[in-house]
Design a protein around this motif. Structure first.
Motif, PDB file in Angstrom:
ATOM      1  N   GLY A  53       0.862  -1.169   0.000  1.00 22.21           N
ATOM      2  CA  GLY A  53       0.000   0.000   0.000  1.00 22.21           C
ATOM      3  C   GLY A  53       0.898   1.219   0.000  1.00 22.21           C
ATOM      4  O   GLY A  53       2.113   1.115   0.190  1.00 22.21           O
ATOM      5  N   ARG A  54       0.298   2.371  -0.212  1.00 23.45           N
ATOM      6  CA  ARG A  54       1.117   3.581  -0.155  1.00 23.45           C
ATOM      7  C   ARG A  54       0.510   4.540   0.868  1.00 23.45           C
ATOM      8  O   ARG A  54      -0.704   4.602   1.044  1.00 23.45           O
ATOM      9  CB  ARG A  54       1.218   4.247  -1.520  1.00 23.45           C
ATOM     10  N   VAL A  55       1.367   5.282   1.535  1.00 26.33           N
ATOM     11  CA  VAL A  55       0.916   6.287   2.492  1.00 26.33           C
ATOM     12  C   VAL A  55       1.609   7.593   2.127  1.00 26.33           C
ATOM     13  O   VAL A  55       2.811   7.608   1.837  1.00 26.33           O
ATOM     14  CB  VAL A  55       1.220   5.860   3.939  1.00 26.33           C
ATOM     15  N   SER A  56       0.834   8.667   2.118  1.00 26.87           N
ATOM     16  CA  SER A  56       1.350   9.958   1.671  1.00 26.87           C
ATOM     17  C   SER A  56       1.026  11.028   2.694  1.00 26.87           C
ATOM     18  O   SER A  56      -0.010  10.994   3.357  1.00 26.87           O
ATOM     19  CB  SER A  56       0.719  10.355   0.326  1.00 26.87           C
ATOM     20  N   ILE A  57       1.924  11.999   2.814  1.00 24.22           N
ATOM     21  CA  ILE A  57       1.622  13.233   3.521  1.00 24.22           C
ATOM     22  C   ILE A  57       1.491  14.324   2.477  1.00 24.22           C
ATOM     23  O   ILE A  57       2.248  14.360   1.504  1.00 24.22           O
ATOM     24  CB  ILE A  57       2.678  13.580   4.590  1.00 24.22           C
ATOM     25  N   VAL A  58       0.502  15.209   2.652  1.00 22.32           N
ATOM     26  CA  VAL A  58       0.173  16.197   1.626  1.00 22.32           C
ATOM     27  C   VAL A  58       0.096  17.577   2.253  1.00 22.32           C
ATOM     28  O   VAL A  58      -0.496  17.744   3.328  1.00 22.32           O
ATOM     29  CB  VAL A  58      -1.186  15.864   0.959  1.00 22.32           C
ATOM     30  N   GLY A  59       0.666  18.575   1.573  1.00 20.29           N
ATOM     31  CA  GLY A  59       0.549  19.959   2.028  1.00 20.29           C
ATOM     32  C   GLY A  59       1.279  20.902   1.100  1.00 20.29           C
ATOM     33  O   GLY A  59       2.420  20.658   0.711  1.00 20.29           O
ATOM     34  N   ALA A  60       0.606  21.984   0.709  1.00 21.33           N
ATOM     35  CA  ALA A  60       1.248  22.995  -0.129  1.00 21.33           C
ATOM     36  C   ALA A  60       2.389  23.648   0.638  1.00 21.33           C
ATOM     37  O   ALA A  60       2.297  23.873   1.847  1.00 21.33           O
ATOM     38  CB  ALA A  60       0.226  24.043  -0.558  1.00 21.33           C
ATOM     39  N   GLY A  61       3.480  23.925  -0.052  1.00 25.12           N
ATOM     40  CA  GLY A  61       4.630  24.546   0.595  1.00 25.12           C
ATOM     41  C   GLY A  61       5.576  23.569   1.260  1.00 25.12           C
ATOM     42  O   GLY A  61       6.576  23.973   1.856  1.00 25.12           O
ATOM     43  N   MET A  62       5.268  22.283   1.144  1.00 23.23           N
ATOM     44  CA  MET A  62       6.111  21.280   1.787  1.00 23.23           C
ATOM     45  C   MET A  62       7.546  21.327   1.274  1.00 23.23           C
ATOM     46  O   MET A  62       8.501  21.083   2.019  1.00 23.23           O
ATOM     47  CB  MET A  62       5.520  19.890   1.565  1.00 23.23           C
ATOM     48  N   ALA A  63       7.704  21.668   0.000  1.00 24.85           N
ATOM     49  CA  ALA A  63       9.037  21.699  -0.597  1.00 24.85           C
ATOM     50  C   ALA A  63       9.941  22.733   0.078  1.00 24.85           C
ATOM     51  O   ALA A  63      11.170  22.655  -0.021  1.00 24.85           O
ATOM     52  CB  ALA A  63       8.937  21.995  -2.092  1.00 24.85           C
ATOM     53  N   ASN A  64       9.350  23.722   0.769  1.00 20.83           N
ATOM     54  CA  ASN A  64      10.149  24.754   1.428  1.00 20.83           C
ATOM     55  C   ASN A  64      10.563  24.375   2.840  1.00 20.83           C
ATOM     56  O   ASN A  64      11.202  25.167   3.535  1.00 20.83           O
ATOM     57  CB  ASN A  64       9.351  26.067   1.470  1.00 20.83           C
ATOM     58  N   HIS A  65      10.178  23.181   3.282  1.00 22.01           N
ATOM     59  CA  HIS A  65      10.501  22.738   4.642  1.00 22.01           C
ATOM     60  C   HIS A  65      11.381  21.488   4.557  1.00 22.01           C
ATOM     61  O   HIS A  65      10.896  20.378   4.413  1.00 22.01           O
ATOM     62  CB  HIS A  65       9.220  22.468   5.428  1.00 22.01           C
ATOM     63  N   VAL A  66      12.677  21.706   4.649  1.00 16.45           N
ATOM     64  CA  VAL A  66      13.636  20.630   4.385  1.00 16.45           C
ATOM     65  C   VAL A  66      13.587  19.533   5.439  1.00 16.45           C
ATOM     66  O   VAL A  66      14.093  18.428   5.217  1.00 16.45           O
ATOM     67  CB  VAL A  66      15.069  21.196   4.284  1.00 16.45           C
ATOM     68  N   ASP A  67      12.978  19.814   6.603  1.00 15.36           N
ATOM     69  CA  ASP A  67      12.954  18.825   7.677  1.00 15.36           C
ATOM     70  C   ASP A  67      11.858  17.788   7.507  1.00 15.36           C
ATOM     71  O   ASP A  67      11.885  16.746   8.178  1.00 15.36           O
ATOM     72  CB  ASP A  67      12.767  19.536   9.013  1.00 15.36           C
ATOM     73  N   VAL A  68      10.910  18.043   6.627  1.00 10.50           N
ATOM     74  CA  VAL A  68       9.742  17.156   6.536  1.00 10.50           C
ATOM     75  C   VAL A  68      10.104  15.738   6.084  1.00 10.50           C
ATOM     76  O   VAL A  68       9.664  14.765   6.709  1.00 10.50           O
ATOM     77  CB  VAL A  68       8.649  17.782   5.642  1.00 10.50           C
TER      78      VAL A  68
END
Length: 406
Positions: free
Chosen positions: A339-354
């Motif tokens: 299965g796949r599990v995803s986290i989603v959120g605009a601007g995620m690319a700007n948060h290197v810790d995610v």
């Protein structure tokens, strides 16, 4: 005059009492003076029941005839809904997709809307009528009925809203809106009051069940404001629009998906054009692939792995084996226990810790990662199917319940 499109899904129309309840919601809006187009799905499990009937009388699976059969479910709902409104003293008229001016093209059972000219609906507005439109269908180039794929009534509603220049497109379901996770599986799931088109589309593509992905894409293209509401409970709701002003949340939702399988083509020769042949062969069969991963070259060959919907796995394997023989690949294997599990959120690319935090959370749970992919608004991991719920719970707790989205 205000124009609104309202769409009711199958669970909202699962019985005569539910149809009457939905009609009361429409009547309340109509008495405020709005012109209303109401898009309806088939009642409850009608579509599934029709497919069972088709299987009992024939093994052919003729897609053209299935289109004619399945479209009747929505037409039944439209007529019943119109009758319910008339019984409440409102003017109403039911329309098939073709009568509402919806034109479609493409393959049977996977039609795509090519144009909408809702002349009859607008004329009905002038007569003070509510238009009740059968969703999930349009008229093909030769006059035949084409259905629009699973979730096609959402697409009908958004497209009709765009064509009518509607002020609102209200999607009524059996939940209070879009949640940060499946509330049936994650007790701490939270109602999201506002999503950007980009976030909502990513969630839909990755397996969230609230809105059809194509409908979100169309809403974004034509700037149609969409609100997801419950037909069972008043209040709540999630607005889907161009931008949602906020800075507090990075991760907006955790989306698990059980409906995928992994396919790997092994020992693919490392020469130009091979990937094109492989994925063209899949496309020719109407098979959509996701999350394509090519391994590092080893001895002039690569492995190419990707995900497909489980319902398309058999066709995907056949297509891959055919191409594998042509290109002299070493073989094809598959795995349905993923299965796949995803986290989603605009601007995620700007948060290197995610990304590091996501992988650390899963590592602490002892969950191994089979494949990883990312976009500007999501990170997705393929994991063992029996650990999917554990992964979703842990990520939701870390990013949304404890981490305030960070």
């Amino acid at each position: 005059m205000t124009v609104k499109v309202m769409k009711f899904g199958g669970t909202s129309l699962g019985s005569c009492e539910r149809i009457k309840a939905a009609a009361r919601i429409v009547a309340e809006e109509a008495r405020k003076g709005a012109s209303l187009a109401v898009v309806v799905s088939a009642m409850g499990k009608t579509t599934e029941g029709l497919l069972v009937l088709a299987g009992e009388v024939s093994c052919s699976g003729d897609r053209r005839e299935l289109d004619q059969l399945l479209a009747s479910g929505e037409q039944q709902s439209a007529a019943l809904f119109s009758l319910a409104l008339k019984d409440m003293g409102l003017k109403a008229r039911s329309y098939t997709g073709a009568q509402a001016g919806i034109r479609a093209e493409g393959m049977s059972m996977e039609g795509r809307i090519s144009a909408i000219d809702p002349v009859a609906v607008k004329e009905g507005f002038e007569r003070g009528e509510c238009a009740i439109v059968a969703g999930f269908q349009g008229q093909g180039e030769r006059g035949e009925t084409l259905t629009l794929g699973r979730g096609g009534s959402d697409l009908t509603a958004v497209a009709l809203a765009a064509a009518l220049g509607a002020d609102d497109c209200l999607i009524y379901t059996d939940v209070d809106g879009v949640f940060s996770a499946d509330p049936n599986k994650v007790p701490g799931a939270r109602l999201i009051d506002c999503l950007s088109y980009e976030e909502c589309l990513e969630m839909a593509v990755l397996g969230a069940k609230v809105l059809q992905a194509r409908s979100v894409e169309m809403a974004a293209r034509y700037s149609v404001p969409v609100t997801v509401l419950s037909s069972f409970n008043r209040g709540g709701g999630t607005k889907v629009q161009e931008q949602c002003v906020r800075e507090d949340l990075v991760v907006r939702a955790v989306v698990p998906d059980r409906g995928v399988a992994k396919v790997a083509v092994l020992g693919v020769p490392d020469v130009p054009g091979i990937a094109a042949r492989l994925f063209s062969g899949l496309a020719d069969r109407g098979i959509n692939v996701e999350m394509i991963i090519q391994s590092t070259m080893r001895g002039q060959v690569n492995d190419i792995a990707f995900l497909v919907k489980k319902g398309l796995l058999g066709e995907a394997i056949d297509a891959c084996r055919e191409v594998a023989r042509e290109i002299d690949a070493q073989g094809v294997n598959f795995d349905v226990e993923v299965g796949r599990v995803s986290i989603v959120g605009a601007g995620m690319a700007n948060h290197v810790d995610v990304p590091g935090k996501m992988f650390s959370v899963l590592a602490r749970e002892g969950i191994n990662l089979d494949m990883i992919a990312s976009s500007s608004v999501s990170i997705t991991c393929v994991v063992a199917l029996d650990r999917l719920d554990d992964a979703a719970l842990a990520l939701h707790r870390a990013f949304i319940e404890e981490g305030a989205g960070r």
